[in-house]
Design a protein around this motif. Structure first.
Motif, PDB file in Angstrom:
ATOM      1  N   UNK A 118       0.797  -1.226   0.000  1.00 19.86           N
ATOM      2  CA  UNK A 118       0.000   0.000   0.000  1.00 19.86           C
ATOM      3  C   UNK A 118       0.833   1.280   0.000  1.00 19.86           C
ATOM      4  N   UNK A 119       1.977   1.318   0.702  1.00 17.58           N
ATOM      5  CA  UNK A 119       2.749   2.570   0.713  1.00 17.58           C
ATOM      6  C   UNK A 119       3.328   2.953  -0.653  1.00 17.58           C
ATOM      7  N   UNK A 120       3.279   2.053  -1.624  1.00 15.22           N
ATOM      8  CA  UNK A 120       3.919   2.328  -2.908  1.00 15.22           C
ATOM      9  C   UNK A 120       2.899   2.752  -3.952  1.00 15.22           C
ATOM     10  N   UNK A 121       3.300   3.613  -4.866  1.00 14.33           N
ATOM     11  CA  UNK A 121       2.412   3.968  -5.973  1.00 14.33           C
ATOM     12  C   UNK A 121       2.530   2.892  -7.057  1.00 14.33           C
ATOM     13  N   UNK A 122       1.611   2.899  -8.013  1.00 16.70           N
ATOM     14  CA  UNK A 122       1.563   1.808  -9.002  1.00 16.70           C
ATOM     15  C   UNK A 122       2.889   1.558  -9.718  1.00 16.70           C
ATOM     16  N   UNK A 123       3.579   2.614 -10.091  1.00 18.50           N
ATOM     17  CA  UNK A 123       4.847   2.416 -10.808  1.00 18.50           C
ATOM     18  C   UNK A 123       5.863   1.720  -9.902  1.00 18.50           C
ATOM     19  N   UNK A 124       5.894   2.121  -8.637  1.00 19.77           N
ATOM     20  CA  UNK A 124       6.832   1.513  -7.699  1.00 19.77           C
ATOM     21  C   UNK A 124       6.495   0.039  -7.466  1.00 19.77           C
ATOM     22  N   UNK A 125       5.186  -0.252  -7.414  1.00 19.47           N
ATOM     23  CA  UNK A 125       4.783  -1.652  -7.228  1.00 19.47           C
ATOM     24  C   UNK A 125       5.285  -2.494  -8.386  1.00 19.47           C
ATOM     25  N   UNK A 126       5.144  -1.932  -9.569  1.00 21.94           N
ATOM     26  CA  UNK A 126       5.624  -2.629 -10.766  1.00 21.94           C
ATOM     27  C   UNK A 126       7.124  -2.901 -10.655  1.00 21.94           C
ATOM     28  N   UNK A 127       7.858  -1.860 -10.267  1.00 22.82           N
ATOM     29  CA  UNK A 127       9.320  -1.994 -10.125  1.00 22.82           C
ATOM     30  C   UNK A 127       9.667  -3.081  -9.112  1.00 22.82           C
ATOM     31  N   UNK A 128       9.011  -3.012  -7.957  1.00 23.36           N
ATOM     32  CA  UNK A 128       9.277  -3.998  -6.908  1.00 23.36           C
ATOM     33  C   UNK A 128       9.017  -5.410  -7.411  1.00 23.36           C
ATOM     34  N   UNK A 129       7.886  -5.576  -8.078  1.00 22.79           N
ATOM     35  CA  UNK A 129       7.540  -6.912  -8.552  1.00 22.79           C
ATOM     36  C   UNK A 129       8.582  -7.434  -9.530  1.00 22.79           C
ATOM     37  N   UNK A 130       9.023  -6.574 -10.425  1.00 21.65           N
ATOM     38  CA  UNK A 130      10.014  -6.992 -11.424  1.00 21.65           C
ATOM     39  C   UNK A 130      11.328  -7.389 -10.752  1.00 21.65           C
ATOM     40  N   UNK A 131      11.743  -6.601  -9.755  1.00 21.41           N
ATOM     41  CA  UNK A 131      13.001  -6.914  -9.068  1.00 21.41           C
ATOM     42  C   UNK A 131      12.891  -8.240  -8.318  1.00 21.41           C
ATOM     43  N   UNK A 132      11.787  -8.434  -7.616  1.00 22.34           N
ATOM     44  CA  UNK A 132      11.604  -9.674  -6.863  1.00 22.34           C
ATOM     45  C   UNK A 132      11.586 -10.874  -7.797  1.00 22.34           C
ATOM     46  N   UNK A 133      10.951 -10.690  -8.940  1.00 21.75           N
ATOM     47  CA  UNK A 133      10.860 -11.789  -9.901  1.00 21.75           C
ATOM     48  C   UNK A 133      12.253 -12.185 -10.387  1.00 21.75           C
ATOM     49  N   UNK A 134      13.106 -11.206 -10.600  1.00 23.74           N
ATOM     50  CA  UNK A 134      14.460 -11.512 -11.069  1.00 23.74           C
ATOM     51  C   UNK A 134      15.228 -12.279 -10.001  1.00 23.74           C
ATOM     52  N   UNK A 135      15.000 -11.925  -8.731  1.00 28.73           N
ATOM     53  CA  UNK A 135      15.669 -12.658  -7.661  1.00 28.73           C
ATOM     54  C   UNK A 135      15.122 -14.074  -7.553  1.00 28.73           C
ATOM     55  N   UNK A 136      13.807 -14.184  -7.707  1.00 27.89           N
ATOM     56  CA  UNK A 136      13.159 -15.480  -7.500  1.00 27.89           C
ATOM     57  C   UNK A 136      13.487 -16.451  -8.623  1.00 27.89           C
ATOM     58  N   UNK A 137      13.575 -15.954  -9.823  1.00 28.45           N
ATOM     59  CA  UNK A 137      13.819 -16.828 -10.976  1.00 28.45           C
ATOM     60  C   UNK A 137      14.891 -16.231 -11.855  1.00 28.45           C
ATOM     61  N   UNK A 138      16.132 -16.375 -11.415  1.00 30.96           N
ATOM     62  CA  UNK A 138      17.235 -15.770 -12.160  1.00 30.96           C
ATOM     63  C   UNK A 138      17.264 -16.254 -13.610  1.00 30.96           C
ATOM     64  N   UNK A 139      16.779 -17.462 -13.824  1.00 32.47           N
ATOM     65  CA  UNK A 139      16.821 -18.007 -15.166  1.00 32.47           C
ATOM     66  C   UNK A 139      16.031 -17.185 -16.171  1.00 32.47           C
ATOM     67  N   UNK A 140      14.912 -16.617 -15.725  1.00 30.86           N
ATOM     68  CA  UNK A 140      14.065 -15.871 -16.647  1.00 30.86           C
ATOM     69  C   UNK A 140      14.714 -14.551 -17.069  1.00 30.86           C
ATOM     70  N   UNK A 141      15.586 -14.049 -16.220  1.00 33.89           N
ATOM     71  CA  UNK A 141      16.314 -12.818 -16.521  1.00 33.89           C
ATOM     72  C   UNK A 141      15.459 -11.798 -17.241  1.00 33.89           C
TER      73      UNK A 141
END
Lengths: 141, 141
Positions: A118-141
């Motif tokens: 909730x503390x994040x605006x939509x663009x920041x949420x998008x950024x966070x999700x993308x970063x987490x995804x890269x950590x979670x699945x390095x293969x997808x890069x």
DNA sequence: GACAATAATTGTCGACGTCAATAGTTGTTG
DNA sequence: CAACAACTATTGACGTCGACAATTATTGTC
């Protein structure tokens, strides 16, 4: 001396705990827990999976999968079907009830996540999700 | 039907688990667990804290604090001192040994985190940390 | 055909979170 | 000031969870 929240790894650990608690809270009425939900979600994309596949992909011990599938089968959300290739294996598939359950709880799950970020605006949420995804699945890069 | 990793909350949950496992792995040789480490880290910034403060700030049940402080006291990393104001309370303070332990494990902890966020470049790690911090402590904005 | 490897299952063990109950102490209020 | 409520640390109970060994049934291999 570094403080508690100076460490990204520790932050992830704490936020993961909180996220799990929130999810379990919203699942409470259905009698399921987060692990059941994760299994259902995985099956929704996989169209049937062997239990050892579930173990490998979800990161749970094979013995844990047994209990989870037991619970979900009792709830009528999945079925164990014999594998035509190997009589040791069982193929776990989503039932129509399971699919309906996922549809009905979809927006509730989204609400939990929205609550969390909730503390994040939509663009920041998008950024966070993308970063987490890269950590979670390095293969997808 | 949404997949497993479409959900930021679920990603946080899974990464939190992985982070916790990594931390517990590196703490294994010291005989402590992540919770002990978190308590020590908090004490390093607080210069002594009542057990109820530890409970509130770390999010652990008061009864859990008892055991953690017991372990750390046995290891010689903290001490329980009587509070001058309130004979019910105990003030938990870091010993010199505890401070030394934190210094020695500092870079090991950093290595764990680096391992975790390895797919990201330095700027991205900074971004991730800032976003997580805002979620973890909305008050700090 | 003997033997190793695999899939699912069962059982066990320790760690963990939550909750109720207790003893000792403090604050409050009639 | 005496009764009572609130608070601090502690203990104990209970269910969940994750990791691991052991078992059964089946498959692959030599």
């Amino acid at each position: 001396m570094r403080g508690l929240h100076a460490d990204t790894g520790y932050l992830l650990y704490r936020l993961g705990l909180r996220s799990g608690q929130l999810f379990n809270g919203f699942l409470q009425e259905s009698g399921l827990r987060l692990r059941h939900y994760a299994l259902l979600r995985f099956l929704a994309t996989a169209e049937g999976a062997l239990q050892r596949e579930l173990s490998a992909r979800l990161g749970y011990d094979p013995s844990a999968i047994v209990g989870l599938v037991d619970d979900l089968e009792r709830a009528g959300f999945v079925e164990r079907r014999p594998s035509p290739d190997d009589r040791r294996s069982r193929i776990v598939v989503l039932t129509d009830d399971g699919r309906t359950f996922l549809r009905n709880t979809d927006e509730a799950g989204l609400r939990v996540t929205n609550d969390l970020v909730q503390p994040l605006d939509p663009a920041e949420r998008e950024t966070l999700h993308a970063l987490l995804l890269r950590i979670a699945e390095p293969g997808l890069a």
